[in-house]
Scaffold this motif. Structure first.
Motif, mmCIF file in Angstrom:
data_model
loop_
_atom_site.group_PDB
_atom_site.id
_atom_site.type_symbol
_atom_site.label_atom_id
_atom_site.label_comp_id
_atom_site.label_asym_id
_atom_site.label_seq_id
_atom_site.Cartn_x
_atom_site.Cartn_y
_atom_site.Cartn_z
ATOM 1 N N ALA A 223 -42.338 54.133 10.561
ATOM 2 C CA ALA A 223 -41.025 54.332 11.176
ATOM 3 C C ALA A 223 -41.028 55.360 12.295
ATOM 4 O O ALA A 223 -40.133 55.337 13.147
ATOM 5 C CB ALA A 223 -40.014 54.756 10.108
ATOM 6 N N CYS A 224 -42.040 56.250 12.299
ATOM 7 C CA CYS A 224 -41.996 57.370 13.244
ATOM 8 C C CYS A 224 -43.191 57.424 14.198
ATOM 9 O O CYS A 224 -43.003 57.560 15.411
ATOM 10 C CB CYS A 224 -41.912 58.689 12.476
ATOM 11 S SG CYS A 224 -40.551 58.764 11.291
ATOM 12 N N PHE B 228 -35.841 50.696 3.402
ATOM 13 C CA PHE B 228 -36.769 51.481 2.584
ATOM 14 C C PHE B 228 -36.024 52.104 1.392
ATOM 15 O O PHE B 228 -36.023 53.307 1.197
ATOM 16 C CB PHE B 228 -37.371 52.603 3.450
ATOM 17 C CG PHE B 228 -38.851 52.784 3.282
ATOM 18 C CD1 PHE B 228 -39.754 52.036 4.018
ATOM 19 C CD2 PHE B 228 -39.337 53.722 2.395
ATOM 20 C CE1 PHE B 228 -41.116 52.219 3.877
ATOM 21 C CE2 PHE B 228 -40.704 53.929 2.246
ATOM 22 C CZ PHE B 228 -41.607 53.174 2.993
ATOM 23 N N PHE C 193 -44.353 55.529 5.281
ATOM 24 C CA PHE C 193 -43.057 55.503 5.955
ATOM 25 C C PHE C 193 -43.111 56.274 7.271
ATOM 26 O O PHE C 193 -42.617 55.801 8.305
ATOM 27 C CB PHE C 193 -41.978 56.102 5.046
ATOM 28 C CG PHE C 193 -40.662 56.318 5.754
ATOM 29 C CD1 PHE C 193 -39.779 55.270 5.963
ATOM 30 C CD2 PHE C 193 -40.308 57.580 6.221
ATOM 31 C CE1 PHE C 193 -38.579 55.460 6.637
ATOM 32 C CE2 PHE C 193 -39.099 57.787 6.885
ATOM 33 C CZ PHE C 193 -38.236 56.722 7.089
ATOM 34 N N ASP D 228 -32.448 58.665 0.562
ATOM 35 C CA ASP D 228 -31.995 58.245 1.893
ATOM 36 C C ASP D 228 -31.809 59.444 2.823
ATOM 37 O O ASP D 228 -32.196 59.395 3.999
ATOM 38 C CB ASP D 228 -30.675 57.476 1.788
ATOM 39 C CG ASP D 228 -30.844 56.077 1.217
ATOM 40 O OD1 ASP D 228 -31.997 55.666 1.000
ATOM 41 O OD2 ASP D 228 -29.819 55.407 0.992
ATOM 42 N N LEU E 241 -36.562 61.037 10.098
ATOM 43 C CA LEU E 241 -36.302 60.348 11.370
ATOM 44 C C LEU E 241 -35.809 61.327 12.432
ATOM 45 O O LEU E 241 -36.248 61.281 13.587
ATOM 46 C CB LEU E 241 -35.279 59.233 11.171
ATOM 47 C CG LEU E 241 -35.685 58.040 10.292
ATOM 48 C CD1 LEU E 241 -34.576 56.994 10.292
ATOM 49 C CD2 LEU E 241 -36.992 57.427 10.745
ATOM 50 N N LEU F 285 -35.229 60.579 4.048
ATOM 51 C CA LEU F 285 -35.788 59.698 5.069
ATOM 52 C C LEU F 285 -35.073 59.888 6.400
ATOM 53 O O LEU F 285 -35.701 59.880 7.474
ATOM 54 C CB LEU F 285 -35.687 58.239 4.621
ATOM 55 C CG LEU F 285 -36.419 57.838 3.334
ATOM 56 C CD1 LEU F 285 -36.351 56.322 3.152
ATOM 57 C CD2 LEU F 285 -37.849 58.312 3.327
ATOM 58 N N LYS F 286 -33.765 60.068 6.351
ATOM 59 C CA LYS F 286 -33.001 60.290 7.581
ATOM 60 C C LYS F 286 -33.405 61.599 8.253
ATOM 61 O O LYS F 286 -33.480 61.679 9.482
ATOM 62 C CB LYS F 286 -31.508 60.279 7.280
ATOM 63 C CG LYS F 286 -30.958 58.912 6.890
ATOM 64 C CD LYS F 286 -29.497 58.990 6.473
ATOM 65 C CE LYS F 286 -28.978 57.625 6.027
ATOM 66 N NZ LYS F 286 -27.557 57.690 5.599
ATOM 67 N N PHE G 163 -37.479 48.871 12.247
ATOM 68 C CA PHE G 163 -37.124 50.202 12.739
ATOM 69 C C PHE G 163 -37.071 50.232 14.268
ATOM 70 O O PHE G 163 -36.165 50.845 14.845
ATOM 71 C CB PHE G 163 -38.104 51.247 12.209
ATOM 72 C CG PHE G 163 -37.840 51.650 10.791
ATOM 73 C CD1 PHE G 163 -36.769 52.468 10.480
ATOM 74 C CD2 PHE G 163 -38.644 51.184 9.755
ATOM 75 C CE1 PHE G 163 -36.514 52.833 9.161
ATOM 76 C CE2 PHE G 163 -38.403 51.537 8.437
ATOM 77 C CZ PHE G 163 -37.325 52.369 8.139
ATOM 78 N N ASP H 47 -30.554 54.198 10.040
ATOM 79 C CA ASP H 47 -30.480 53.163 9.013
ATOM 80 C C ASP H 47 -31.820 53.057 8.285
ATOM 81 O O ASP H 47 -32.821 52.625 8.863
ATOM 82 C CB ASP H 47 -30.121 51.823 9.661
ATOM 83 C CG ASP H 47 -30.055 50.677 8.658
ATOM 84 O OD1 ASP H 47 -30.085 50.951 7.435
ATOM 85 O OD2 ASP H 47 -29.999 49.512 9.092
ATOM 86 N N VAL H 48 -31.854 53.467 7.030
ATOM 87 C CA VAL H 48 -33.084 53.404 6.240
ATOM 88 C C VAL H 48 -32.948 52.410 5.094
ATOM 89 O O VAL H 48 -33.660 52.488 4.092
ATOM 90 C CB VAL H 48 -33.452 54.806 5.696
ATOM 91 C CG1 VAL H 48 -33.845 55.736 6.833
ATOM 92 C CG2 VAL H 48 -32.309 55.401 4.871
ATOM 93 N N SER H 49 -32.036 51.479 5.249
ATOM 94 C CA SER H 49 -31.800 50.493 4.189
ATOM 95 C C SER H 49 -33.015 49.605 3.942
ATOM 96 O O SER H 49 -33.124 48.989 2.876
ATOM 97 C CB SER H 49 -30.581 49.624 4.531
ATOM 98 O OG SER H 49 -30.775 48.938 5.773
#
Length: 493
Positions: A408-409, A442, A404, A239, A246, A242-243, A473, A438-440
């Motif tokens: 997401a990006c 994934f 991802f 997590d 982001l 991933l954050k 996202f 919030d990456v919940s």
């Protein structure tokens, strides 16, 4: 008149000399060559030219025959994968074994592992011809920093090494009052909004690996620091990784598929810093040196966040010139081929025109004699600060993580940047940051070993699944922006 004739003759000789010499040093034309080899590669023009010239010389010395090197450069490894997929599919349908290409040269280990899995690479003769080169304690070890340098079935082998790291402009980061980057985390600093340059992992295997290493570095840190079961700590680190992606992406000016654009833009001041592979960082550092010895481009591997990964070479199944293809692999692993990677231009055994600034894979070329004539002074086998890759943690999620970043990006970059701007204006409210990061959707438990739909064989199902994730996202970013704008209005009262 005699003196004038002599002068005119000398002038003609001076004018003609470069033309004569150029003919002698140019690669032989395909029509006049005794032999031929075709090589599919993502390597840049400098590497293609220097290796093409060096191999023709090596081949002539060994066989007495001339050879034409036919370079095929459709783009990065993603484009090469498409070429190979389409070519071998057509070959299968028509009953052919190969696609008319001899060698696959350059890219990342995951790219070669995939082609090997598809049965498109053949065993390499160099392991039989030179067993003394390979193995533990020998010139080319099977693994280093957790990275594979050749597989058990011996269908590919690393030709050189590379690290992905961070290039930055000292003047620009000083104006932004940001310290020189030392870790991947530094790319997520909100003071760098709009000043970070990133590469698109869907276009390059080496770029995708850098994002994987970034996530795994966070996972290993969490496992080391947390007094939790390993699986739980790994999920927390996932997590965190991933954050960080982001936050980096929110700072990004763009995602490029051009390997040289990032260090060039950094040097020109169009970006403060960005990610790039070592040899581009070093090359632009040298190109943008100032009279006082400083440069507009600096580069470093992030502390505890980069491995020494192999750039392999392999012979393709059904190669039209298999013996020559095997010889090219041998040349790449020979001392002559290895010195070419890091030799200074014009030195014995070095490139002719421009430095390649690459790291040889053979440990026995890091001698005082060779290092004294090298552009790369480090020895990867003595780097005690290198990161050790753990394939069990993220190896199966390699493609999942590149998806991802896209979902997401890249596909949501406009919404992401608008929210980031609103959050910056509001001082990054805690509640807005919580929603933004919030990456919940994934979780490691579902995506950490690869996802059956996202990485599956049904492109329509994968596209539909990705669209639903992307919508989640984008909704997060819009909500985070709304929270930030509301906080700004309250503060303004």
């Amino acid at each position: 008149m005699k003196r004038i004739g002599i002068i005119l003759g000398l002038l003609v000789f001076i004018v003609a000399l470069p033309i004569v010499l150029r003919r002698d040093t140019q690669p032989v034309s395909p029509e006049r060559a005794d032999d031929r080899i075709s090589i599919l590669t993502p390597h840049n023009e400098t590497i293609r030219r220097e290796f093409g010239q060096a191999f023709t010389t090596w081949w002539k010395a060994r066989t007495g025959r001339t050879i034409y090197v036919d370079w095929r450069n459709p783009g990065g490894t993603s484009e090469i994968a498409l070429v190979l997929d389409a070519g071998y599919k057509a070959a299968k349908e028509t009953g052919r074994e190969g696609i008319g290409v001899d060698v696959f040269f350059g890219g990342g280990q995951p790219d070669f592992a995939r082609q090997a899995k598809e049965g498109r690479l053949v065993p390499l003769d160099v392991f039989k011809r030179h067993p003394e080169w390979f193995g533990e304690g020998k010139a080319v070890p099977p693994t280093w920093t957790g990275e594979s340098y050749f597989p058990p079935d011996l269908v590919w082998v690393g030709a050189c090494l590379s690290q992905f790291g961070i290039a930055w402009n000292p003047d620009v980061i000083a104006r932004l009052k940001v310290s020189a980057p030392t870790r991947w985390d530094d790319l997520g600093d909100p003071r760098l909004a709009g000043a970070v340059a990133l590469a698109d992992p869907s276009k390059s295997g080496s770029v995708a690996r850098s994002f994987e290493l970034l996530v795994q570095e966070q996972m290993q840190r969490a496992i080391k620091d947390a007094s939790l079961p390993k699986d739980r700590a790994a999920a927390i680190g996932w997590d965190n990784g991933l954050k960080l992606i982001l936050r980096m992406s929110a700072n990004a000016r763009y995602f490029t598929d051009s390997a040289s654009k990032i260090p060039r833009d950094v040097g020109q001041g169009d970006a403060a810093l960005g990610t790039c592979i070592d040899f581009y960082g070093w090359s632009y550092h040298d190109e943008m040196l100032r009279p006082d010895g400083t440069s507009r481009v600096e580069w470093r591997a992030p502390e505890g966040g980069a491995t020494y990964s192999a750039d392999p070479v392999g012979v393709l199944k059904g190669a039209p010139h298999p013996e020559i293809a095997q010889a090219f692999v041998e040349f790449c692993l020979s001392v002559e081929g290895q010195r070419l990677w890091f030799g200074k231009p014009g030195t014995p055994g070095g490139p002719v025109e421009r430095a390649l600034n690459r790291i040889p894979i053979r440990g026995d070329v890091y001698t005082p004699e060779f290092l004294g004539k090298a552009t790369v002074r480090l020895n990867p086998y003595r780097d005690t600060g290198a990161f050790t890759y753990d394939r069990e943690l993220t190896g199966k999620a390699f493609n999942t993580l590149r998806q991802f970043v896209r979902i997401a990006c890249i596909d949501s970059h406009d919404e992401m940047q608008r929210a980031w701007k609103d959050m910056a204006a509001a001082g990054f409210p805690e509640e807005a940051m919580k929603v933004f990061l919030d990456v919940s959707a994934f979780p490691y438990a579902e995506f950490g070993k690869g996802h059956p739909v996202l990485d599956g064989g049904d492109p329509l199902a994968a596209a539909d699944f990705a669209a639903n994730l992307g919508a989640r996202f984008r909704a997060n970013y819009k909500q985070a922006g709304a929270i930030a704008r509301q906080a700004t209005r309250i503060t303004a009262r």
